[in-house]
Motif scaffolding. Structure first.
Motif, PDB file in Angstrom:
ATOM      1  N   ASP A 115       0.834  -1.197   0.000  1.00  0.00           N
ATOM      2  CA  ASP A 115       0.000   0.000   0.000  1.00  0.00           C
ATOM      3  C   ASP A 115       0.873   1.254   0.000  1.00  0.00           C
ATOM      4  O   ASP A 115       2.101   1.180  -0.066  1.00  0.00           O
ATOM      5  CB  ASP A 115      -0.987  -0.017   1.164  1.00  0.00           C
ATOM      6  CG  ASP A 115      -0.309   0.009   2.520  1.00  0.00           C
ATOM      7  OD1 ASP A 115       0.885   0.361   2.597  1.00  0.00           O
ATOM      8  OD2 ASP A 115      -0.969  -0.318   3.528  1.00  0.00           O
ATOM      9  N   ARG A 128      -5.943  -5.498  -6.392  1.00  0.00           N
ATOM     10  CA  ARG A 128      -7.026  -5.802  -5.450  1.00  0.00           C
ATOM     11  C   ARG A 128      -6.781  -7.084  -4.662  1.00  0.00           C
ATOM     12  O   ARG A 128      -7.371  -7.274  -3.597  1.00  0.00           O
ATOM     13  CB  ARG A 128      -8.357  -5.887  -6.209  1.00  0.00           C
ATOM     14  CG  ARG A 128      -8.745  -4.568  -6.855  1.00  0.00           C
ATOM     15  CD  ARG A 128     -10.029  -4.665  -7.661  1.00  0.00           C
ATOM     16  NE  ARG A 128     -11.182  -4.869  -6.817  1.00  0.00           N
ATOM     17  CZ  ARG A 128     -12.434  -4.906  -7.271  1.00  0.00           C
ATOM     18  NH1 ARG A 128     -12.662  -4.745  -8.564  1.00  0.00           N
ATOM     19  NH2 ARG A 128     -13.437  -5.091  -6.455  1.00  0.00           N
ATOM     20  N   ARG A 131      -4.302  -7.641  -3.002  1.00  0.00           N
ATOM     21  CA  ARG A 131      -3.591  -7.259  -1.773  1.00  0.00           C
ATOM     22  C   ARG A 131      -4.499  -7.293  -0.554  1.00  0.00           C
ATOM     23  O   ARG A 131      -4.034  -7.385   0.584  1.00  0.00           O
ATOM     24  CB  ARG A 131      -2.989  -5.852  -1.927  1.00  0.00           C
ATOM     25  CG  ARG A 131      -1.908  -5.504  -0.896  1.00  0.00           C
ATOM     26  CD  ARG A 131      -1.732  -4.016  -0.741  1.00  0.00           C
ATOM     27  NE  ARG A 131      -2.900  -3.410  -0.131  1.00  0.00           N
ATOM     28  CZ  ARG A 131      -3.114  -3.346   1.178  1.00  0.00           C
ATOM     29  NH1 ARG A 131      -2.242  -3.864   2.015  1.00  0.00           N
ATOM     30  NH2 ARG A 131      -4.189  -2.782   1.661  1.00  0.00           N
ATOM     31  N   TRP A 132      -5.816  -7.252  -0.795  1.00  0.00           N
ATOM     32  CA  TRP A 132      -6.767  -7.279   0.316  1.00  0.00           C
ATOM     33  C   TRP A 132      -6.630  -8.576   1.124  1.00  0.00           C
ATOM     34  O   TRP A 132      -7.032  -8.637   2.278  1.00  0.00           O
ATOM     35  CB  TRP A 132      -8.186  -7.129  -0.206  1.00  0.00           C
ATOM     36  CG  TRP A 132      -9.194  -6.878   0.872  1.00  0.00           C
ATOM     37  CD1 TRP A 132     -10.200  -7.706   1.271  1.00  0.00           C
ATOM     38  CD2 TRP A 132      -9.291  -5.717   1.705  1.00  0.00           C
ATOM     39  NE1 TRP A 132     -10.929  -7.144   2.290  1.00  0.00           N
ATOM     40  CE2 TRP A 132     -10.393  -5.919   2.584  1.00  0.00           C
ATOM     41  CE3 TRP A 132      -8.563  -4.527   1.805  1.00  0.00           C
ATOM     42  CZ2 TRP A 132     -10.762  -4.970   3.541  1.00  0.00           C
ATOM     43  CZ3 TRP A 132      -8.937  -3.595   2.757  1.00  0.00           C
ATOM     44  CH2 TRP A 132     -10.021  -3.829   3.611  1.00  0.00           C
ATOM     45  N   SER A 133      -6.029  -9.598   0.528  1.00  0.00           N
ATOM     46  CA  SER A 133      -5.830 -10.865   1.239  1.00  0.00           C
ATOM     47  C   SER A 133      -5.024 -10.669   2.517  1.00  0.00           C
ATOM     48  O   SER A 133      -5.273 -11.334   3.523  1.00  0.00           O
ATOM     49  CB  SER A 133      -5.110 -11.869   0.332  1.00  0.00           C
ATOM     50  OG  SER A 133      -5.880 -12.174  -0.791  1.00  0.00           O
ATOM     51  N   GLU A 151      -5.012  -8.032   4.398  1.00  0.00           N
ATOM     52  CA  GLU A 151      -5.875  -7.401   5.402  1.00  0.00           C
ATOM     53  C   GLU A 151      -6.758  -8.452   6.068  1.00  0.00           C
ATOM     54  O   GLU A 151      -6.979  -8.411   7.285  1.00  0.00           O
ATOM     55  CB  GLU A 151      -6.736  -6.317   4.744  1.00  0.00           C
ATOM     56  CG  GLU A 151      -5.957  -5.210   4.048  1.00  0.00           C
ATOM     57  CD  GLU A 151      -5.125  -4.379   5.011  1.00  0.00           C
ATOM     58  OE1 GLU A 151      -5.345  -4.451   6.236  1.00  0.00           O
ATOM     59  OE2 GLU A 151      -4.226  -3.658   4.534  1.00  0.00           O
ATOM     60  N   LEU A 152      -7.263  -9.404   5.281  1.00  0.00           N
ATOM     61  CA  LEU A 152      -8.064 -10.490   5.852  1.00  0.00           C
ATOM     62  C   LEU A 152      -7.206 -11.369   6.756  1.00  0.00           C
ATOM     63  O   LEU A 152      -7.667 -11.836   7.804  1.00  0.00           O
ATOM     64  CB  LEU A 152      -8.680 -11.331   4.732  1.00  0.00           C
ATOM     65  CG  LEU A 152      -9.673 -10.603   3.825  1.00  0.00           C
ATOM     66  CD1 LEU A 152     -10.169 -11.549   2.733  1.00  0.00           C
ATOM     67  CD2 LEU A 152     -10.853 -10.058   4.623  1.00  0.00           C
TER      68      LEU A 152
END
Length: 256
Positions: free
Chosen positions: A62, A172, A174-176, A178-179
């Motif tokens: 990010d 997108r 990259r949201w992995s 965050e999870l």
């Protein structure tokens, strides 16, 4: 750690406490972390990226990781990067293409900020001071929040490999991470550690990560053995029955 810096304000209104920071390198392919470094809360994210540990990989990050030095280190290591940028990205546009690959000349010599917000573009930007050259992809998402509709993505992925739309979709995933962080905080006891002792804190962190690894391992083994195409790792991490029994057993052991 001297932990002189303060963490975030607490939900109960009390003053923030000294904090530590976990820097996570998460593998989207393996569904688990490659490495985790622990620093003071003021530790630099960019200093904890080690591209020399990887080969032929794409490093996604990010906007907290924006750094010309880091981008050069990743490129020199033979890897690729995809980092979310800012609207005021420094540098001069030397190339500009639309979604159809057509050359747009009216933005040549201008800054990234000069491109209208609702315009999607694929740029080559060069820094005036350092001659650092990178590819900048601009996308507009009208369904996002008002202050998040423009996406600025910095990368060294060649245009002949992926177009601008594909770059946007790729970021997108990259949201992995965050999870993954959410799963570890809520289901593996990393939400808070009620201690100021360094050894206790680090041991607690390690135990939490061992629990995280164990759950991920069990999930992947189940997928392979039962030929399951996909399992929600976030839901898997919430299954704490067996692991809570293990931790209770460990807590009841004597010091010996």
């Amino acid at each position: 750690f001297s932990c002189k810096s303060k963490g975030r304000p607490r939900d109960d209104g009390s003053l923030p406490r000294p904090g530590i920071k976990l820097h996570v390198a998460f593998s989207i392919i393996k569904n688990t972390f490659e490495y985790i470094e622990v620093t003071e809360a003021v530790g630099s994210e960019r200093d904890c990226v080690h591209p020399e540990r990887f080969k032929n990989c794409l490093i996604i990050a990010d906007r907290g990781y924006i750094s010309e030095d880091l981008e050069k280190r990743i490129t020199d290591s033979g890897n690729l990067f995809l980092i979310r940028g800012k609207a005021n990205t420094a540098g001069v546009i030397t190339e500009c293409f639309d979604d159809n690959g057509q050359n747009i000349t009216k933005y040549i010599g201008k800054t990234v900020k000069a491109v209208p917000e609702q315009t999607g573009a694929d740029l080559t930007v060069v820094s005036k001071l350092t001659d650092h050259k990178l590819r900048v992809v601009l996308r507009h998402n009208q369904n996002a929040k008002a202050d998040e509709q423009r996406s600025v993505l910095r990368t060294n992925i060649p245009r002949e490999c992926l177009c601008a739309k594909q770059i946007f979709m790729l970021y997108r995933v990259r949201w992995s991470i965050e999870l993954f962080n959410k799963a570890n905080k809520r289901s593996n006891c990393l939400q808070s550690i009620n201690s100021a002792d360094k050894n206790i804190i680090l041991t607690f962190v390690l135990l939490s990560l061992i629990a995280s690894l164990s759950k991920t391992y069990c999930g992947i083994k189940a997928m392979l053995k039962k030929n399951i195409q996909w399992i929600s790792m976030l839901k898997l991490h919430k299954l704490n029955t067996a692991f809570s029994k293990l931790f209770r057993s460990l807590q009841s052991l004597k010091l010996s």
